[in-house]
Design an enzyme around this catalytic site. Structure first.
Site, short mmCIF file in Angstrom:
data_model
loop_
_atom_site.label_atom_id
_atom_site.label_comp_id
_atom_site.label_asym_id
_atom_site.label_seq_id
_atom_site.Cartn_x
_atom_site.Cartn_y
_atom_site.Cartn_z
N HIS A 505 0.84 -1.20 0.00
CA HIS A 505 0.00 0.00 0.00
C HIS A 505 0.88 1.26 0.00
CE1 HIS A 505 -3.58 2.42 1.38
NE2 HIS A 505 -2.59 3.20 1.80
N GLU A 506 1.81 1.29 0.94
CA GLU A 506 2.67 2.48 1.03
C GLU A 506 3.55 2.60 -0.21
OE1 GLU A 506 1.77 4.55 3.02
OE2 GLU A 506 0.62 3.28 4.39
N HIS A 509 1.77 4.51 -2.81
CA HIS A 509 1.88 5.96 -2.60
C HIS A 509 3.24 6.46 -3.08
CE1 HIS A 509 -1.78 6.78 -0.47
NE2 HIS A 509 -1.50 6.01 0.57
N HIS A 512 3.44 6.70 -6.79
CA HIS A 512 2.65 7.83 -7.26
C HIS A 512 3.47 9.13 -7.10
CE1 HIS A 512 -1.56 9.95 -6.97
NE2 HIS A 512 -1.04 10.09 -8.15
ZN LIG Z 1 -2.73 5.24 2.11
#
Ligand SMILES: [Zn+2]
Length: 719
Positions: A505-506, A509, A512
């Site tokens: 998940h991280e 980020h 991105h």
């Molecule tokens: Zn998040």
């Protein structure tokens, strides 16, 4: 001043040299420079009032972007350190400098001349024919200024300023109270450890040793041993300690005790734990929450909104607070029958195994028993003990796999580098390269818990990539932070699947942020609208669930044997397990957030009561008397998720839908990966998020992908 490391660095921050005493002078110096620069930029104003066409993007907006950067360069590393190495000295130094920072941004955003310059520029010929990225920037800028009170005058303007200052302090205090709330349970009787897997017992003993050591240095060896005896087990409220205990300990009473302490962080019952000598410091967030709500509501009223939720949503992808409430309520309703079924299944299971909960009530599931019973039932239904997967998720393998998947899909490369300073020896630095070997960006990975490190997992953008005015390029930097199980000496770190998902998940980020190809810094990377920011992170989680991607890295840490198909199948079947309950819980948070911030006036209703009402209406578990979750719900009281918590669910809908393209065209299909990279990851906020989504999917988002993943029937609604 030149010897101040916060002012005197080139590309990378020299973390080892930064001392608390550097903070305030650096902040003051940066603010002085920024103010001087501001006067210089604004000196064009007088002439521009009579001939506005002398204004260009370069001599007005671009210079303002650069100006903000002057202070960011000093303050971002401080904020980063504060959450990762927040010693009391650093905290107090940062706390005394923070008001200056807030005041600067406040003065800046409320300076009528700045707004006048932007407005004047926006009415020039040039401004009518900007390229789409610059046009988007100008539009967002005008809205941001309006939302920051630029159109206010006189007393209103002064009040608005004061509210911002007060809110910055209140948020910080709220966070500190939650973080400082500690609780340790020390167990010495081996019977009290029943149910706990060996690695959990070992970690708990290592933790006890660490605490004893620390305590001995504050008191004496003898005193420390009296409180934490040799070979004792310690569990505290940090998630890697708390989570497994709640899942595996056989003792309902012990879990209840721990749960109540967890739900009392930031309340009048909280204290600072053993190392804080159980001091009765005032950690109570009751009045802070009320003040936060009042200040936000007043801001909304000053800007002409009827409540804070409308203000918060004004610059988000969702059209309105009412729309969001309908969205969450709709999903909550659809998920409810499934959640009820799951709840009843747990009740039946509790009876079947004759489990005696702390309340001696076989017909009810208590919040501290939920994870425990779920784990046992999951094992029975799917013959799936979440510990079985751990040997396949050795941290090193997982990181390599995470990189390999990104290599395949996005045609990029990762290299571990040395020679870049870090804030702690646990931190590793990686650089990302493009297909043609050109450097894209740098990221720090800080994966293990420390006493003074904030809990949770996040990505902190440190530098955003952009095209500079002189034609040079600034490359992105960020910190990827987790609190994963730390390996003991000579041991490997074996992740739970949940931890693996968090890591991915991280990483989503981080990608991105790092891969952004946007020219303008304020639109770069993760600086997108709030309810869009979780799309890339949640999308990346999917690669922890797909056979094709898992097979590339999930190998037994001792034998090298790839994770068996049968185990993946069980994981997948188990994935949908209790999804209804999880959905209801998340929607509770979102609906509670809206219930707080959609209030149009200060009704004096205690926030805990609002929470209880929402849980009563939408939830399945009662709020236990003597617990107060809202008092440590930092997302909506200290972080940026106020009236924005819904964005998790919103992003899940976007992500499940977007990922369906990978499922259809190939999980590791580089064609889809590249399309996703160029249409979403690289685009930052350079276009409205809905446009980005539509360019990737060819249509607007659809809830069905998410609903069918949850095992619910397809329905014909759109977000
Ligand atoms: Zn998040």
């Amino acid at each position: 001043m030149q010897s101040n490391p916060l002012l005197n660095y080139q590309e990378f921050v020299p973390y080892s040299q930064i001392k608390p005493e550097h903070i305030e002078p650096a902040v003051i110096h940066a603010i002085q420079s920024a103010k001087k620069e501001l006067e210089d930029i604004l000196s064009i104003l007088e002439q521009a009032r009579s001939s506005k066409e002398i204004l260009t993007f370069e001599n007005s907006l671009y210079r303002l972007i650069e100006l903000e950067h002057v202070l960011e360069r000093v303050w971002t590393p401080v904020e980063n350190l504060l959450s990762l190495m927040g010693t009391p000295e650093l905290r107090s130094a940062a706390n005394s400098a923070r008001p200056l920072v807030v005041e600067f941004y406040n003065d800046y955003s409320l300076d009528p001349r700045v707004y006048e310059l932007i407005k004047l520029y926006s009415s020039t010929q040039e401004a009518q024919s900007l390229d789409s990225e610059r046009a988007r920037y100008l539009k967002c800028l005008l809205l941001d200024f309006k939302l920051s009170g630029a159109e206010l005058e006189g007393e209103d303007k002064e009040e608005f300023k004061k509210l911002n200052l007060a809110l910055a302090d209140l948020s910080q205090k709220f966070s500190e109270n939650s973080t400082d709330s500690k609780f340790e349970m020390i167990l010495t009787n081996p019977q009290d450890l029943s149910g706990l897997p060996e690695d959990v017992i070992n970690s708990g003993k290592v933790l006890a040793d660490e605490f004893r050591h620390e305590l001995a240095s504050k008191t004496s060896q003898q005193e420390a041993l009296a409180i934490i005896p040799e070979s004792a087990f310690l569990v505290n409220l940090d998630y890697p300690s708390y989570g497994p205990f709640m899942k595996f300990s056989d003792h309902s009473e012990l879990r209840k005790k721990l749960y109540i302490a967890y739900m009392n962080q930031g309340t009048k019952n909280a204290n600072m734990g053993i190392l804080g000598s159980n001091e009765q410091a005032d950690l109570n967030n009751d009045s802070i929450i009320v003040d936060i709500f009042r200040s936000k509501l007043r801001k909304a009223h000053l800007l002409g909104f009827k409540n804070y939720a409308e203000l918060s949503i004004a610059n988000k992808m969702a059209p309105s607070a009412v729309h969001v409430k309908e969205f969450l309520t709709r999903i909550a309703k659809k998920a409810r029958p499934l959640a009820e079924q799951e709840y009843n299944q747990l009740v039946e299971f509790q009876k079947k195994i004759s489990y005696h909960n702390s309340e001696n009530n076989p017909n009810k599931i208590y919040p501290w028993d939920k994870d425990y019973l779920s784990e046992k039932l999951r094992k029975e239904l799917y013959d799936f003990d979440t510990n079985i997967t751990k040997p396949y998720f050795e941290l090193g393998n997982c990181i390599r796999g995470m990189f390999d998947i990104a290599r395949t899909l996005f045609q990029i490369d990762f290299k571990l580098v040395s020679g870049i300073e870090v804030w702690h020896p646990d931190v590793e630095v990686y650089q990302v390269y493009d297909k043609d070997q050109s450097l894209i960006g740098t990221f720090y990975m800080d994966l293990y818990p420390r006493d003074i490190k904030r809990q949770g997992a996040w990505v902190m953008p440190l530098v955003s990539s952009c095209q500079n005015r002189d034609g040079s390029k600034t490359l992105s930097q960020c910190a990827l932070v987790c609190n994963l199980t730390k390996p003991g000496e000579n041991l490997k770190s074996l992740l739970s699947h949940q931890e693996l998902v968090t890591l991915f998940h991280e990483f989503g980020h981080a990608l991105h942020h790092l891969l952004s190809k946007v020219s303008l810094e304020p639109l770069s990377g993760t600086s997108v609208e709030w309810d869009f920011v979780e799309l890339p992170s949640q999308l990346q989680e999917n690669f922890c669930w797909e056979q094709e991607s898992l097979k590339t890295f999930a190998k037994h840490y001792q034998t090298g044997e790839p994770i068996p198909d049968s185990l993946i199948e069980k994981m997948l079947k188990a994935r949908a397990f209790n999804e209804g309950l999880a959905c209801i819980r998340q929607n509770e948070f979102g609906l509670f957030d809206l219930a707080v911030y959609m209030r149009e006036q200060d009704d004096d209703k205690p926030v805990i009561q609002i929470y209880k009402d929402v849980v009563k209406e939408y939830g399945l578990f009662d709020v236990w008397d003597g617990t107060n979750f809202p008092n440590s719900f930092g997302h909506i009281f200290a972080g940026g998720y106020a009236a924005g918590y819904y964005s998790y669910k919103w992003a899940e809908v976007l992500e499940a839908d977007a990922f369906s393209r990978f499922q259809k065209e190939g999980i590791l299909n580089p064609a889809v990966g590249l399309d996703y990279k160029t249409k979403i990851l690289e685009k930052g906020d350079s276009s409205p998020p809905m446009d980005l989504f539509v360019s990737f999917m060819g249509r607007e988002p659809d809830e069905n992908a998410l609903l069918s993943r949850m095992g619910l029937e397809r329905q014909g609604a759109q977000v």
